[in-house]
Design an enzyme around this catalytic site. Structure first.
Site, PDB file in Angstrom:
ATOM      1  N   PRO A   1      -5.366   1.392  18.332  1.00  0.00           N
ATOM      2  CA  PRO A   1      -5.077   0.807  17.014  1.00  0.00           C
ATOM      3  C   PRO A   1      -5.000   1.807  15.863  1.00  0.00           C
ATOM      4  CG  PRO A   1      -7.335   0.330  17.675  1.00  0.00           C
ATOM      5  CD  PRO A   1      -6.676   0.987  18.844  1.00  0.00           C
TER       6      PRO A   1
ATOM      7  N   TYR B   1       3.664   6.928   9.613  1.00  0.00           N
ATOM      8  CA  TYR B   1       2.794   5.812   9.224  1.00  0.00           C
ATOM      9  C   TYR B   1       3.613   4.667   8.615  1.00  0.00           C
ATOM     10  CZ  TYR B   1      -1.509   3.426   7.993  1.00  0.00           C
ATOM     11  OH  TYR B   1      -2.524   2.507   7.925  1.00  0.00           O
TER      12      TYR B   1
ATOM     13  N   HIS C   1       0.853  -1.198   0.000  1.00  0.00           N
ATOM     14  CA  HIS C   1       0.000   0.000   0.000  1.00  0.00           C
ATOM     15  C   HIS C   1       0.882   1.240   0.000  1.00  0.00           C
ATOM     16  CE1 HIS C   1      -4.252  -1.447   1.052  1.00  0.00           C
ATOM     17  NE2 HIS C   1      -3.570  -2.447   0.539  1.00  0.00           N
TER      18      HIS C   1
ATOM     19  N   LYS D   1       0.152   0.627  14.981  1.00  0.00           N
ATOM     20  CA  LYS D   1       1.532   0.575  15.475  1.00  0.00           C
ATOM     21  C   LYS D   1       1.801  -0.571  16.455  1.00  0.00           C
ATOM     22  CE  LYS D   1       3.236   3.824  13.101  1.00  0.00           C
ATOM     23  NZ  LYS D   1       3.478   3.197  11.803  1.00  0.00           N
TER      24      LYS D   1
ATOM     25  N   TYR E   1      -9.412   6.218   6.650  1.00  0.00           N
ATOM     26  CA  TYR E   1      -9.612   6.624   8.044  1.00  0.00           C
ATOM     27  C   TYR E   1     -10.611   7.783   8.018  1.00  0.00           C
ATOM     28  CZ  TYR E   1      -5.419   3.988   9.453  1.00  0.00           C
ATOM     29  OH  TYR E   1      -4.505   2.995   9.718  1.00  0.00           O
TER      30      TYR E   1
END
Ligand code: APR
Ligand code: PHB
Length: 390
Positions: free
Chosen positions: A293, A385, A72, A297, A201
Site C-alpha cells: 500500500p 505519485y 492534495h 497504487k 510517510y
C-alpha cells in the site's frame, strides 16, 4: 440469463467497468459473492490519481467526489526526526491527487448502478467461468440453493486476489511474479482531527508509519508491524504510543489521540500474473496484480486496467475491431509494472528491513538524503505519485 459482458466481482474494478459500459449501451451482469454491506465495510486506501478521477467523471459518479474529496498538492516524508515536503504540484507542473476513501468510491458506484437498473447479483456463490477458450463462454453461480447460468461474449475477472478468475487459467499458461514482505501494516481509523492536512510517510529506526486521513475529523494511521502480530496485541494505547515514537517530535507533540473505530492488519505483497487474458477471460485489478500500500497504487492500477479494457471492449462493440482486446494484456501490464516498481521502491525506501543489515540501512539513508537534496529525484517521486498517464 444472457448478457454481453459477464463480470465476476463487485469491487471498484467490476462496478466501474459495468457502469462505463452501461452508459455506452453495452449490457453487463456483475456477480459478487459477498453481500453489499460486507463489500462496503472494507476499509482501503483513499488516494485517487487524476486518471481515476477522470474515469469517475466519465462514469457519472463524481458529484460527491467533487464536493467531499480533498485535493492534495503535496505530502511529507519524515526521516530521523526531520520532515520535508514533496510539493507535487510544483514538481509536476500542476498535478495533484484527491483524497477520497475507496469505500466511498464503491458506495457511489453502487448507487449509480441502482439508479440505472444495473444488474449486480450479490451472494452469488460458486461462480465458475466455462468454455473460456470456446465461442460460447458462460458463467454459472448458485444463489439461494439454485444454480443459474449467464451466457456472455466475454468474462471479466474483477474478483480480487483470492477470486476464481485467475485460478481458472491453466497454471502452465500463467507466469507469476511475487514478493512477500516480512512485515505488515497495522491500521486504525479514529474520529480525531488529522495531525496534518497532508499525508506524512515516516521512516524511523522503529519502522515505518503513515499519517493519512479521510476528512477533517477522521484520521487514518498505520504502523509497520510484525507478521505474527494480531490486533489483540495492539490495544489503542500501544498503537498511539508507537505511532508517536516513529514521528518527528514536533508532529508527535500535536497528535490527537482517541478510541479507534476500526483496526486491522494487512500483509504486504507485490504480485503480478501474466498475461492478463486467456481466451475470452480478461483479468483486471487485484485479480491480476497486488501492490504493497505504500504510495496507494492499488485502486489506481486497477483503474488503469479498466480504462484499457473499456476502450478495447468499446472498439469491439462499436467498430467491430478486436485489436484493442488483442493488445489489452500487453498494454495493461506495461503500466502495471511501473506501478509495481514505484510501490516496491517506496516500500523499500521507508520500511525497516532488519535482514538487510548495516549496508542496506546506509543505502536507505543515502537514498533519503539524495531525495531531500535532489530536485530530479523529487520530480521522479512526484510524477509517479500523482500517477503516470494511461
Ligand atoms: N466470485 C464472486 N465474487 C468474488 C469472488 C468469487 N469467487 N472472489 C472475490 N469476489 C469479490 C470480492 O468479494 C470483492 O468484492 O470480488 C471483489 C473484488 O474486489 P477488490 O478486492 O476490491 O478488487 P478490485 O475491484 O480489483 O479493486 C482493486 O481494491 O483491494 C483493493 O488495493 C486494491 O485498491 C485496490 C482495489
Ligand atoms: C490511506 O489513507 O489509507 C492510505 C493513504 C496512502 C497510502 C496508503 C494508504 O500510501
Amino acid at each position: 440469463m444472457k448478457t454481453q459482458v459477464g463480470i465476476i466481482g463487485g469491487g471498484p474494478s467490476g462496478l466501474l467497468l459495468s457502469q462505463l459500459l452501461h452508459l455506452e449501451g453495452v449490457d453487463t451482469v456483475v456477480l459478487e459473492q459477498r453481500s453489499r454491506d460486507y463489500v462496503l465495510g472494507r476499509i482501503r486506501a483513499g488516494v485517487l490519481e487524476k486518471g481515476m478521477v477522470g474515469l469517475m467523471r466519465r462514469a457519472g459518479i463524481a458529484d460527491r467526489l467533487e464536493r467531499e474529496g480533498e485535493v492534495h498538492k503535496g505530502f511529507d516524508i519524515a526521516s530521523d526526526g526531520r520532515l520535508f515536503n514533496i510539493d507535487m504540484e510544483a514538481l509536476t507542473g500542476g498535478d495533484s491527487v484527491v483524497v477520497y476513501g475507496q469505500t466511498e468510491v464503491t458506495r457511489d458506484l453502487y448507487e449509480a448502478r441502482d439508479r440505472m437498473g444495473g444488474i449486480v447479483i450479490h451472494e452469488a456463490l460458486d461462480v465458475t467461468p466455462h468454455d473460456i477458450t470456446g465461442d460460447a463462454p458462460y458463467l454459472t453461480y448458485a444463489k439461494d440453493g439454485v444454480t443459474h447460468s449467464v451466457d456472455c461474449d466475454y468474462i471479466i475477472g474483477c474478483d480480487g486476489f483470492h477470486g476464481v478468475s485467475r485460478r481458472s487459467i491453466p497454471e502452465d499458461k500463467l507466469r507469476i511474479f511475487e514478493r512477500v514482505y516480512p512485515f505488515g501494516w497495522l491500521g486504525i481509523l479514529s474520529r480525531t482531527t488529522p495531525v496534518s492536512g497532508e499525508l506524512i510517510y515516516a521512516r524511523s529506526a522503529r519502522g515505518f508509519a503513515l499519517c493519512s486521513l479521510r476528512s477533517r475529523v477522521l484520521s487514518r494511521y498505520y504502523v509497520q508491524c510484525s507478521l505474527d502480530d494480531t490486533v489483540e496485541d495492539w490495544p489503542d494505547d500501544r498503537f498511539w504510543d508507537e505511532l508517536k515514537r516513529r514521528l518527528p517530535e514536533e508532529v508527535a507533540g500535536r497528535l490527537e489521540t482517541g478510541p479507534s473505530i476500526e483496526k486491522s492488519i494487512a500483509p504486504l505483497r507485490s504480485f503480478v500474473a501474466e498475461p492478463m487474458r486467456y481466451g475470452n477471460l480478461f483479468l483486471a485489478g487485484d485479480a491480476a496484480h497486488i501492490v504493497p500500500p505504500t504510495g496507494a497504487k492499488g485502486l489506481n492500477s486497477a483503474a488503469a486496467d479498466i480504462h484499457y479494457l473499456f476502450e478495447a471492449l468499446m472498439q469491439h462493440y462499436r467498430d467491430g475491431d478486436d485489436r484493442g482486446l488483442a493488445a489489452y494484456s500487453d498494454k495493461a501490464l506495461a503500466r502495471v509494472w511501473k506501478a509495481q516498481r514505484f510501490s516496491w521502491w517506496m516500500t523499500t525506501l521507508l520500511h525497516d528491513f532488519p535482514e538487510n543489515g548495516a549496508f542496506g540501512q546506509r543505502m536507505q539513508q543515502t537514498e533519503i538524503d539524495y531525495l531531500m537534496a535532489s530536485r530530479a529525484a523529487q520530480v521522479s517521486l512526484a510524477e509517479n505519485y500523482v500517477g503516470l498517464p494511461f
